[in-house]
Scaffold this motif. Structure first.
Motif, PDB file in Angstrom:
ATOM      1  N   ASP A 129       0.963  -1.094   0.185  1.00 37.47           N
ATOM      2  CA  ASP A 129      -0.170   0.005   0.207  1.00 37.47           C
ATOM      3  C   ASP A 129       1.006   1.177   0.106  1.00 37.47           C
ATOM      4  OD1 ASP A 129      -1.636   2.194   0.664  1.00 37.47           O
ATOM      5  OD2 ASP A 129      -2.875   1.068   1.916  1.00 37.47           O
ATOM      6  N   VAL A 130       1.072   1.666  -1.223  1.00 41.98           N
ATOM      7  CA  VAL A 130       2.092   2.714  -1.658  1.00 41.98           C
ATOM      8  C   VAL A 130       1.698   4.191  -0.762  1.00 41.98           C
ATOM      9  CG1 VAL A 130       2.956   4.696  -3.142  1.00 41.98           C
ATOM     10  CG2 VAL A 130       2.836   1.984  -3.467  1.00 41.98           C
ATOM     11  N   ASN A 131       0.465   4.283  -0.430  1.00 39.94           N
ATOM     12  CA  ASN A 131       0.011   5.625   0.163  1.00 39.94           C
ATOM     13  C   ASN A 131       0.228   5.391   1.728  1.00 39.94           C
ATOM     14  OD1 ASN A 131      -2.581   5.507  -2.103  1.00 39.94           O
ATOM     15  ND2 ASN A 131      -1.009   7.109  -2.050  1.00 39.94           N
ATOM     16  N   ALA A 132      -0.085   4.409   2.398  1.00 40.40           N
ATOM     17  CA  ALA A 132       0.131   4.119   3.534  1.00 40.40           C
ATOM     18  C   ALA A 132       1.658   4.044   4.033  1.00 40.40           C
ATOM     19  CB  ALA A 132      -0.569   2.793   3.899  1.00 40.40           C
ATOM     20  N   GLU A 133       2.594   3.853   3.073  1.00 35.64           N
ATOM     21  CA  GLU A 133       3.972   3.588   3.398  1.00 35.64           C
ATOM     22  C   GLU A 133       4.591   5.094   3.331  1.00 35.64           C
ATOM     23  OE1 GLU A 133       6.124   0.838   1.205  1.00 35.64           O
ATOM     24  OE2 GLU A 133       4.893  -0.894   1.831  1.00 35.64           O
ATOM     25  N   VAL A 134       4.038   5.994   2.409  1.00 31.46           N
ATOM     26  CA  VAL A 134       4.460   7.334   2.129  1.00 31.46           C
ATOM     27  C   VAL A 134       3.978   8.084   3.439  1.00 31.46           C
ATOM     28  CG1 VAL A 134       4.159   9.323   0.904  1.00 31.46           C
ATOM     29  CG2 VAL A 134       4.503   7.099  -0.384  1.00 31.46           C
ATOM     30  N   HIS A 135       3.003   7.918   3.917  1.00 34.99           N
ATOM     31  CA  HIS A 135       2.370   8.713   5.026  1.00 34.99           C
ATOM     32  C   HIS A 135       3.062   8.404   6.242  1.00 34.99           C
ATOM     33  CE1 HIS A 135      -0.161  11.605   2.922  1.00 34.99           C
ATOM     34  NE2 HIS A 135      -0.397  10.582   2.070  1.00 34.99           N
ATOM     35  N   GLU A 136       3.475   7.140   6.410  1.00 36.74           N
ATOM     36  CA  GLU A 136       3.922   6.608   7.550  1.00 36.74           C
ATOM     37  C   GLU A 136       5.363   7.255   7.780  1.00 36.74           C
ATOM     38  OE1 GLU A 136       6.629   4.196  10.159  1.00 36.74           O
ATOM     39  OE2 GLU A 136       6.723   4.091   8.113  1.00 36.74           O
ATOM     40  N   VAL A 137       6.251   7.374   6.638  1.00 36.41           N
ATOM     41  CA  VAL A 137       7.170   8.022   6.643  1.00 36.41           C
ATOM     42  C   VAL A 137       7.300   9.537   6.790  1.00 36.41           C
ATOM     43  CG1 VAL A 137       9.737   8.610   5.359  1.00 36.41           C
ATOM     44  CG2 VAL A 137       8.540   6.338   5.232  1.00 36.41           C
ATOM     45  N   LEU A 138       6.308  10.256   6.040  1.00 36.04           N
ATOM     46  CA  LEU A 138       5.866  11.558   6.265  1.00 36.04           C
ATOM     47  C   LEU A 138       5.781  11.838   7.874  1.00 36.04           C
ATOM     48  CD1 LEU A 138       4.053  12.584   3.062  1.00 36.04           C
ATOM     49  CD2 LEU A 138       6.049  13.486   3.860  1.00 36.04           C
ATOM     50  N   GLY A 139       5.021  11.050   8.701  1.00 36.15           N
ATOM     51  CA  GLY A 139       4.668  11.397   9.872  1.00 36.15           C
ATOM     52  C   GLY A 139       6.053  11.250  10.667  1.00 36.15           C
TER      53      GLY A 139
ATOM     54  N   ASP B  26       7.582  14.230  12.700  1.00 33.79           N
ATOM     55  CA  ASP B  26       7.747  14.187  14.568  1.00 33.79           C
ATOM     56  C   ASP B  26       9.376  14.699  14.427  1.00 33.79           C
ATOM     57  OD1 ASP B  26       7.389  13.481  17.055  1.00 33.79           O
ATOM     58  OD2 ASP B  26       9.140  11.795  16.539  1.00 33.79           O
ATOM     59  N   PHE B  27      10.242  14.115  13.696  1.00 32.41           N
ATOM     60  CA  PHE B  27      11.600  14.366  13.789  1.00 32.41           C
ATOM     61  C   PHE B  27      11.865  16.001  13.829  1.00 32.41           C
ATOM     62  CE2 PHE B  27      15.689  15.077  11.489  1.00 32.41           C
ATOM     63  CZ  PHE B  27      16.672  14.629  12.423  1.00 32.41           C
ATOM     64  N   ALA B  28      11.310  16.622  12.609  1.00 29.22           N
ATOM     65  CA  ALA B  28      11.560  17.869  12.163  1.00 29.22           C
ATOM     66  C   ALA B  28      10.948  18.846  13.091  1.00 29.22           C
ATOM     67  CB  ALA B  28      10.730  18.281  11.062  1.00 29.22           C
ATOM     68  N   ASP B  29       9.955  18.418  14.017  1.00 23.55           N
ATOM     69  CA  ASP B  29       9.324  19.299  15.137  1.00 23.55           C
ATOM     70  C   ASP B  29      10.268  19.261  16.386  1.00 23.55           C
ATOM     71  OD1 ASP B  29       6.855  20.448  13.822  1.00 23.55           O
ATOM     72  OD2 ASP B  29       5.894  18.563  14.471  1.00 23.55           O
ATOM     73  N   ARG B  30      10.915  17.805  16.629  1.00 28.66           N
ATOM     74  CA  ARG B  30      11.862  17.818  17.875  1.00 28.66           C
ATOM     75  C   ARG B  30      13.035  18.685  17.662  1.00 28.66           C
ATOM     76  NH1 ARG B  30      13.014  12.189  19.519  1.00 28.66           N
ATOM     77  NH2 ARG B  30      12.508  11.483  17.531  1.00 28.66           N
TER      78      ARG B  30
ATOM     79  N   ILE C 225      25.016   3.987  11.286  1.00 25.35           N
ATOM     80  CA  ILE C 225      23.795   4.844  11.808  1.00 25.35           C
ATOM     81  C   ILE C 225      22.614   3.881  12.096  1.00 25.35           C
ATOM     82  CG2 ILE C 225      22.048   6.463  11.126  1.00 25.35           C
ATOM     83  CD1 ILE C 225      24.280   7.706   8.985  1.00 25.35           C
ATOM     84  N   ASP C 226      21.909   4.133  13.412  1.00 24.40           N
ATOM     85  CA  ASP C 226      21.070   3.340  14.047  1.00 24.40           C
ATOM     86  C   ASP C 226      19.804   3.512  13.027  1.00 24.40           C
ATOM     87  OD1 ASP C 226      19.106   2.302  15.405  1.00 24.40           O
ATOM     88  OD2 ASP C 226      19.676   3.033  17.198  1.00 24.40           O
ATOM     89  N   THR C 227      19.471   2.204  12.596  1.00 24.08           N
ATOM     90  CA  THR C 227      18.482   2.315  11.494  1.00 24.08           C
ATOM     91  C   THR C 227      17.019   2.954  12.106  1.00 24.08           C
ATOM     92  OG1 THR C 227      17.799  -0.085  11.925  1.00 24.08           O
ATOM     93  CG2 THR C 227      19.070   0.905   9.876  1.00 24.08           C
ATOM     94  N   ASP C 228      16.999   3.116  13.484  1.00 25.59           N
ATOM     95  CA  ASP C 228      15.791   3.948  14.059  1.00 25.59           C
ATOM     96  C   ASP C 228      15.998   5.405  13.607  1.00 25.59           C
ATOM     97  OD1 ASP C 228      14.847   1.734  15.495  1.00 25.59           O
ATOM     98  OD2 ASP C 228      15.744   2.233  17.295  1.00 25.59           O
ATOM     99  N   ASN C 229      17.106   5.892  13.270  1.00 30.32           N
ATOM    100  CA  ASN C 229      17.173   7.239  12.902  1.00 30.32           C
ATOM    101  C   ASN C 229      17.372   7.125  11.392  1.00 30.32           C
ATOM    102  OD1 ASN C 229      17.496   7.986  15.511  1.00 30.32           O
ATOM    103  ND2 ASN C 229      19.651   7.867  15.637  1.00 30.32           N
ATOM    104  N   MET C 230      16.728   6.323  10.709  1.00 29.68           N
ATOM    105  CA  MET C 230      16.719   6.292   9.054  1.00 29.68           C
ATOM    106  C   MET C 230      15.381   6.498   8.529  1.00 29.68           C
ATOM    107  SD  MET C 230      17.563   3.173   6.519  1.00 29.68           S
ATOM    108  CE  MET C 230      16.461   2.829   5.229  1.00 29.68           C
ATOM    109  N   PHE C 231      15.228   7.381   7.586  1.00 34.65           N
ATOM    110  CA  PHE C 231      14.040   7.703   7.056  1.00 34.65           C
ATOM    111  C   PHE C 231      13.866   7.089   5.528  1.00 34.65           C
ATOM    112  CE2 PHE C 231      14.927  10.601  10.143  1.00 34.65           C
ATOM    113  CZ  PHE C 231      13.713  10.703  10.944  1.00 34.65           C
TER     114      PHE C 231
END
Ligand SMILES: O=P(O)(O)OC[C@H]1O[C@](O)(CO)[C@@H](O)[C@@H]1O
Length: 548
Positions: free
Chosen positions: A111-121, A125-129, A253-259
């Motif tokens: 589901d391409v849209n769902a994956e795109v929006h998960e990353v955008l989210g 979150d990162f940008a706000d922090r 680089i920790d993949t938790d910190n990967m987009f």
């Protein structure tokens, strides 16, 4: 069958024989409505293509050519996620990156849209922090500078857009973009930075690109040394943007910190993927969404508007008219906005890496001219550099002039409106002078000495588009970039080439890897390349104080 043999191409060739020498002065005199009829609106963009060497009939014939090559079907196939990038067997779905739908499009079982929006989210979150100071560095201090390390599509989009949208960016943060493997690029970018307050965004689709990985390694060394040698600092100061989690982890680089993003996003079409992370930190998630919505507006317009009212398709078809029927080899892009200083560089990759091809999709050699050399500088700087050639030189250079009614908040707040009017007067004057020129009679009537008259004649008949928007907002930038993306696609479909691969850049990379050890070795290397390269290696080794 080659497109050249089609009735539609032949009709254009015949039409060109009739129209080719007609002067824009005459075309305007014959058709008083031309300046408003040969225009189109899409979103906030207004395209005036009346100062081109064409008529309504040309546009009709170009639209027929677009139908003939199946531009509509090819567009639908791309938007549906078919593997239109045949040589790499991949879908091409940058349009899905800005689709506001949060689920739906299924491609290759995802589901391409769902994956795109998960990353955008996650990006938001990162940008706000980072923007709010919640993301702190190793010593607990907040981040003050973001350094994006990437090259090509992993640099040009965010670098161009950051500059374009500076008026919208968080002025308490500094942004830098390092791309070149020339060590001076990284050295200059980090020279005055404090590692404790610096965050690196390493952007690479493949995470194998020599330039990016070398810069990233050096940046890590600089950071760890600067923070007392503690490798643990990396996690707080390095994030990655990539499709390749394995290589990101290998790098440390920790993949938790990967987009992440996906192989259906081409490098030069990736700036609305996670590659836009630095930009999102700069302008904030809300403005970033406005930019994506601008892209989406143009994506939908391109998908649905008839060719004769379709802004990106017209840009593509009109440019093709010059490349294939007038023999033009280059296209100038002249933004009347200092904020768009990097826009021509961005378009160089978009257009030239996409359509600089000489083999058709079926593997045969193309028999029509493809691609153009794209170049430009912001007005009015270009006027005092290369416009002389545009006005009186012997080569035909179609030009896109980009202008904005408002200069942006910073200039507005300082009450610089009059200055902007002068700027816009130049934006209007140059295409007018290019199109209509000045005849020998007009020059002589001004009392010019007869021997100087020929030098002062302005031949005119030099074509241009004007693209106008109310202001360079995030949305308008998105609309503009999407328009050029679809322009490139339109051309590529007519030319029958794959606009989404880039095999031509591979050989140089392989050779660089072979030559690096010859420069680096402590003893004289084996000189087994061609005689010119061998001599240059010797010269450079000597220059670096190494035994040659
Ligand atoms: O994002 P990556 O994988 O580092 O690649 C960088 C650039 O290198 C290229 O593959 C070739 O120049 C581009 O298409 C791409 O944008």
């Amino acid at each position: 069958m080659s497109v050249r043999d089609s009735a539609e191409w032949q009709a254009l060739a015949a039409h060109h024989r009739e129209l080719g020498d007609r002067h824009l002065r005459d075309l305007f005199a014959e058709d008083p409505g031309r300046g408003t009829d040969l225009t189109v609106r899409a979103g906030d963009l207004y395209l005036d293509y009346s100062k081109n060497r064409l008529t309504h009939e040309t546009v009709r014939l170009l639209a027929a050519l677009a139908d003939r090559v199946g531009l509509r079907e090819r567009t639908e196939a791309m938007y549906r996620g078919e593997h239109v990038n045949a040589t790499e067997d991949r879908a091409v779905l940058h349009v899905a990156l800005r689709d506001p739908r949060t689920s739906g499009l299924q491609v290759d079982g995802h589901d391409v849209n769902a994956e795109v929006h998960e990353v955008l989210g996650r990006m938001a979150d990162f940008a706000d922090r980072v923007r709010g100071g919640a993301w702190t560095g190793h010593t607990g201090e907040r981040i003050r500078t973001v350094v994006n390390i990437g090259i090509g599509g992993s640099d040009l989009g965010p670098a161009m857009a950051y500059q374009a949208l500076r008026d919208y960016s968080d002025r308490s943060l500094t942004f830098r973009f390092v791309s070149n493997i020339d060590p001076t690029d990284l050295a200059e970018a980090t020279r005055d930075l404090d590692p404790a307050t610096t965050l690196f965004v390493v952007a690479s689709k493949t995470f194998t690109t020599q330039e990016t990985l070398t810069n990233a390694r050096e940046a890590r060394r600089w950071l760890v040394e600067g923070l007392g040698g503690d490798e643990g600092a990396v996690a707080k100061h390095f994030v990655a943007v990539s499709t390749n989690a394995e290589k990101v982890a290998d790098f440390g680089i920790d993949t938790d910190n990967m987009f992440g993003f996906w192989d259906w996003v081409g490098g030069r079409y990736s700036f609305t993927s996670a590659v836009g992370l630095s930009l999102m930190v700069a302008i904030g998630p809300e403005r970033y969404r406005e930019m994506l919505d601008g892209f989406h507006t143009m994506d939908e317009h391109f998908r649905t508007a008839p060719w004769e009212e379709n802004l990106p398709a017209l840009l593509g078809l009109v440019s093709l008219w010059y490349v294939d029927f007038f023999g033009a080899q280059s296209q100038a892009v002249l933004p009347y906005s200092q904020y768009l200083a990097r826009f021509p560089a961005y378009l160089q990759q978009l257009c030239m890496e996409s359509n600089g091809k000489s083999v058709a999709l079926d593997g045969s050699s193309v028999d029509v001219a493809t691609g153009e050399i794209v170049w430009g500088e912001p007005g009015t700087n270009g006027q005092h550099a290369f416009y002389q050639l545009l006005h009186q030189g012997t080569v035909l250079v179609p030009a896109d002039f980009l202008g904005f009614a408002q200069p942006g908040d910073l200039a507005r707040d300082r009450d610089l409106g009059d200055m902007h009017d002068l700027f816009l007067a130049n934006f209007l004057a140059q295409p007018r002078a290019l199109a209509f020129g000045r005849t020998a009679e007009e020059v002589a009537a001004e009392g010019t000495a007869p021997d100087v008259v020929p030098h002062r004649v302005m031949p005119g008949n030099r074509p241009s588009n004007a693209i106008v928007a109310p202001e360079l907002t995030p949305s308008v930038l998105g609309q503009l970039v999407a328009a050029y993306e679809h322009r490139v696609f339109t051309q590529g479909v007519v030319w029958g080439i794959n606009s989404f691969d880039q095999w031509g850049v591979e050989l140089g990379k392989v050779m660089a890897n072979q030559l690096a050890p010859k420069l680096q070795s402590g003893t004289a290397p084996e000189y087994d390349a061609d005689s010119s390269t061998n001599a240059l290696v010797r010269l450079l080794r000597e220059g670096r104080g190494r035994p040659a």
